[in-house]
Motif scaffolding. Structure first.
Motif, PDB file in Angstrom:
ATOM      1  N   SER A  14       7.343  82.219 189.043  1.00 10.37           N
ATOM      2  CA  SER A  14       6.101  81.759 189.661  1.00 10.37           C
ATOM      3  C   SER A  14       6.423  80.997 190.940  1.00 10.37           C
ATOM      4  N   ASP A  15       5.388  80.610 191.671  1.00  8.68           N
ATOM      5  CA  ASP A  15       5.585  79.888 192.927  1.00  8.68           C
ATOM      6  C   ASP A  15       6.363  78.592 192.687  1.00  8.68           C
ATOM      7  N   PHE A  16       7.222  78.260 193.622  1.00  9.23           N
ATOM      8  CA  PHE A  16       7.886  76.961 193.581  1.00  9.23           C
ATOM      9  C   PHE A  16       8.250  76.539 194.991  1.00  9.23           C
ATOM     10  N   GLN A  17       8.467  75.238 195.144  1.00 10.76           N
ATOM     11  CA  GLN A  17       8.906  74.668 196.411  1.00 10.76           C
ATOM     12  C   GLN A  17       9.908  73.568 196.098  1.00 10.76           C
ATOM     13  N   THR A  18      11.022  73.540 196.808  1.00  3.91           N
ATOM     14  CA  THR A  18      12.058  72.575 196.486  1.00  3.91           C
ATOM     15  C   THR A  18      12.756  72.100 197.752  1.00  3.91           C
ATOM     16  N   PRO A  59      14.106  71.303 184.909  1.00  5.08           N
ATOM     17  CA  PRO A  59      14.362  71.547 186.336  1.00  5.08           C
ATOM     18  C   PRO A  59      14.079  70.325 187.202  1.00  5.08           C
ATOM     19  N   THR A  60      14.975  70.062 188.132  1.00  2.00           N
ATOM     20  CA  THR A  60      14.771  69.062 189.174  1.00  2.00           C
ATOM     21  C   THR A  60      15.308  69.644 190.475  1.00  2.00           C
ATOM     22  N   ASP A  61      15.209  68.877 191.546  1.00  2.00           N
ATOM     23  CA  ASP A  61      15.802  69.294 192.814  1.00  2.00           C
ATOM     24  C   ASP A  61      17.292  68.975 192.873  1.00  2.00           C
ATOM     25  N   ARG A  62      17.829  68.304 191.837  1.00  2.00           N
ATOM     26  CA  ARG A  62      19.227  67.860 191.862  1.00  2.00           C
ATOM     27  C   ARG A  62      19.912  68.161 190.530  1.00  2.00           C
ATOM     28  N   PHE A 106      38.476  75.251 187.374  1.00  2.00           N
ATOM     29  CA  PHE A 106      37.381  74.278 187.445  1.00  2.00           C
ATOM     30  C   PHE A 106      36.205  74.890 188.185  1.00  2.00           C
ATOM     31  N   PHE A 107      34.999  74.533 187.777  1.00  5.92           N
ATOM     32  CA  PHE A 107      33.832  74.839 188.601  1.00  5.92           C
ATOM     33  C   PHE A 107      32.870  73.666 188.567  1.00  5.92           C
ATOM     34  N   ASN A 108      32.273  73.388 189.706  1.00  3.52           N
ATOM     35  CA  ASN A 108      31.225  72.368 189.844  1.00  3.52           C
ATOM     36  C   ASN A 108      30.160  72.888 190.782  1.00  3.52           C
ATOM     37  N   ILE A 109      28.911  72.632 190.471  1.00  4.80           N
ATOM     38  CA  ILE A 109      27.848  72.784 191.463  1.00  4.80           C
ATOM     39  C   ILE A 109      26.902  71.613 191.265  1.00  4.80           C
ATOM     40  N   HIS A 110      26.635  70.898 192.350  1.00  2.00           N
ATOM     41  CA  HIS A 110      25.868  69.658 192.286  1.00  2.00           C
ATOM     42  C   HIS A 110      24.637  69.737 193.199  1.00  2.00           C
ATOM     43  N   ASN A 111      23.582  69.106 192.730  1.00  2.83           N
ATOM     44  CA  ASN A 111      22.368  68.898 193.523  1.00  2.83           C
ATOM     45  C   ASN A 111      21.708  70.207 193.948  1.00  2.83           C
ATOM     46  N   ILE A 112      21.609  71.125 193.002  1.00  4.24           N
ATOM     47  CA  ILE A 112      20.912  72.385 193.258  1.00  4.24           C
ATOM     48  C   ILE A 112      19.599  72.383 192.481  1.00  4.24           C
ATOM     49  N   SER A 113      18.559  72.934 193.056  1.00  6.17           N
ATOM     50  CA  SER A 113      17.288  73.075 192.353  1.00  6.17           C
ATOM     51  C   SER A 113      17.455  74.027 191.173  1.00  6.17           C
ATOM     52  N   TYR A 130      20.408  71.136 183.308  1.00  8.63           N
ATOM     53  CA  TYR A 130      19.226  71.957 183.561  1.00  8.63           C
ATOM     54  C   TYR A 130      18.696  72.647 182.308  1.00  8.63           C
ATOM     55  N   LEU A 131      19.571  73.309 181.567  1.00 11.94           N
ATOM     56  CA  LEU A 131      19.100  74.043 180.401  1.00 11.94           C
ATOM     57  C   LEU A 131      19.874  73.627 179.157  1.00 11.94           C
TER      58      LEU A 131
END
Length: 446
Positions: free
Chosen positions: A152-156, A94-97, A130-137, A69-70
């Motif tokens: 700002s406005d967003f939709q996901t 940024p993506t939805d995943r 360990f940490f994992n987070i998958h498929n988050i906007s 993401y970043l």
């Protein structure tokens, strides 16, 4: 303990570990023929036929963290150290995943030693997180972590969202044996049996979760379902290893070496003979830790909430006040990051080697209540001698674009390295980093 705590700990680890200087794990070092105890983390069969007849690891630490993401510009570390900002210090994709991941691995007092000509033993102590987070906007993640004030406005639409944080300790007993040794071939097998001490964890999951933010009205509208839970008394800000939950795990591996006949230097089965080609395969981190009295929530997320409530309440109160949910307390298992690992090592000359290593998760990214490693393929040229090794791995990593390039070395009892330091210094948008350091006492064969 709540879902916001899960998101915040992921962000904290992602941003702080690289700058504090704290690998899936010890990238480049574990293939060194003189790496001793650390080679067992790649393949337990390496315990037998090692170039060290005895080794004692004092302390070693390794960390790996990344995301898609970043990206951070490590060439401007001075400014980053003055304060981190999502708005100015990163490049965002940024993506939805989007995905965030990492691990920390501390190898405590550990030993390996020869039993006889054909077998060896190792004992290790280890603490891992360990940490994992998958498929988050990515936009949703940033809004939860930083607040909605400047968003700002967003939709996901998020599908198969999952996240797990888990901390545990290990005491491992490794046994390896040479089962074939002739003029041209050597075959070794090994296993590590582990007693696991779980310090706890937390997890979240959603098959489908939508979110729409109206900045003018200050309203967040969501839909779908959300599960999350945590072990008893687990606190991501103060992980304690004083009250373990027991479990068991295992590693299995084999290593095959091919030698030319001219490489035979002794009639002794145990005497080391130069190999031209070496191949190894292993299955690591089989097992899980079963926790009692895990608190798990399930919410129907169809509804709307004013984002001002996030400033006034914690996330559990926001969810309880605005969404219909159920709470269940029961026994649950948190799975280890099981993986299949393989390597090929070619001896270019007596002291120069070229290796390829692959690490592949046996846990699907969407697996609930389990961590997973990031699939990686690395090619590493190295120089190695008894008291000095230098290696420079080139890696392709899941969720990452481009090649990661690093360097490391071992000098007697000291080792340090990274599988990404060089590419990070050349890139303006680095999305993963790793580093390791260690001190040990090797006693080589004459």
């Amino acid at each position: 303990m709540n879902i916001l705590r899960l998101l915040s700990v992921l962000l904290f680890l992602l941003l702080s570990l690289p700058f504090l200087g704290h690998s899936q794990s010890y990238i480049g070092n574990t293939l060194d023929n003189n790496s001793g105890v650390h080679s067992l983390l790649l393949n337990p069969a390496n315990v037998v036929g090692s170039k060290t007849k005895f080794e004692f690891n004092i302390i070693s630490a390794s960390a790996f963290v990344g995301n898609d993401y970043l990206g951070v510009d490590f060439r401007d570390l001075k400014n980053i150290g003055d304060g981190f900002s999502f708005d100015s210090d990163v490049a965002k994709t940024p993506t939805d995943r989007n995905n965030f991941f990492g691990n920390a691995d501390v190898l405590g007092p550990s030993v390996m030693f020869r039993l006889n000509e054909k077998s060896s033993l190792g004992i290790n102590t280890r603490v891992r997180t360990f940490f994992n987070i998958h498929n988050i906007s990515g936009l949703f993640y940033e809004s939860i972590s930083e607040g909605f004030d400047s968003q700002s406005d967003f939709q996901t639409e998020m599908e198969d969202l999952s996240g797990t944080v888990h901390a545990w300790g290990e005491i491992g007993l490794t046994y390896g044996r040479i089962i074939l040794d002739d003029e041209t071939s050597r075959l070794k097998i090994g296993t590590t049996l582990k007693y696991l001490g779980g310090a706890g964890g937390l997890f979240t999951s959603s098959p489908q979760l939508s979110a729409a933010f109206n900045s003018q009205a200050g309203i967040l509208t969501t839909g779908g379902t959300l599960d999350y839970g945590y072990t008893s008394d687990f606190d991501t800000e103060n992980i304690e290893f004083t009250d373990f939950t027991g479990g068991f795990g295992a590693d299995f591996g084999l290593v095959y070496e091919l030698r030319a006949k001219s490489g035979v230097t002794s009639d002794s089965l145990y005497t080391l003979k130069p190999y031209k080609f070496r191949f190894g395969i292993s299955v690591l981190d089989i097992g899980a830790i079963n926790y009692q009295d895990i608190t798990e929530f399930n919410y129907n997320m169809n509804g709307s909430v004013s984002v001002s409530e996030f400033d006034e309440k914690d996330i559990e109160d926001v969810l309880n006040d605005n969404f219909q949910g159920t709470e269940v307390i029961g026994n649950r298992s948190l799975g280890l990051p099981s993986s299949l690992q393989g390597f090929i090592d070619y001896s270019v000359s007596k002291k120069f080697f070229l290796s390829m290593h692959g690490a592949f998760s046996l846990r699907d990214a969407s697996t609930f209540k389990a961590n997973n490693i990031i699939n990686t393929i690395s090619v590493t040229p190295r120089f190695e001698s008894k008291w000095l090794s230098i290696y420079s791995p080139f890696s392709l990593r899941q969720y990452q674009s481009g090649i990661m390039w690093g360097v490391g070395f071992r000098s007697g009892p000291f080792m340090i390295g990274s599988g990404s330091v060089l590419s990070n210094l050349l890139s303006s948008s680095s999305k993963s980093t790793d580093v390791f350091i260690g001190f040990k006492v090797p006693i080589f064969k004459d």
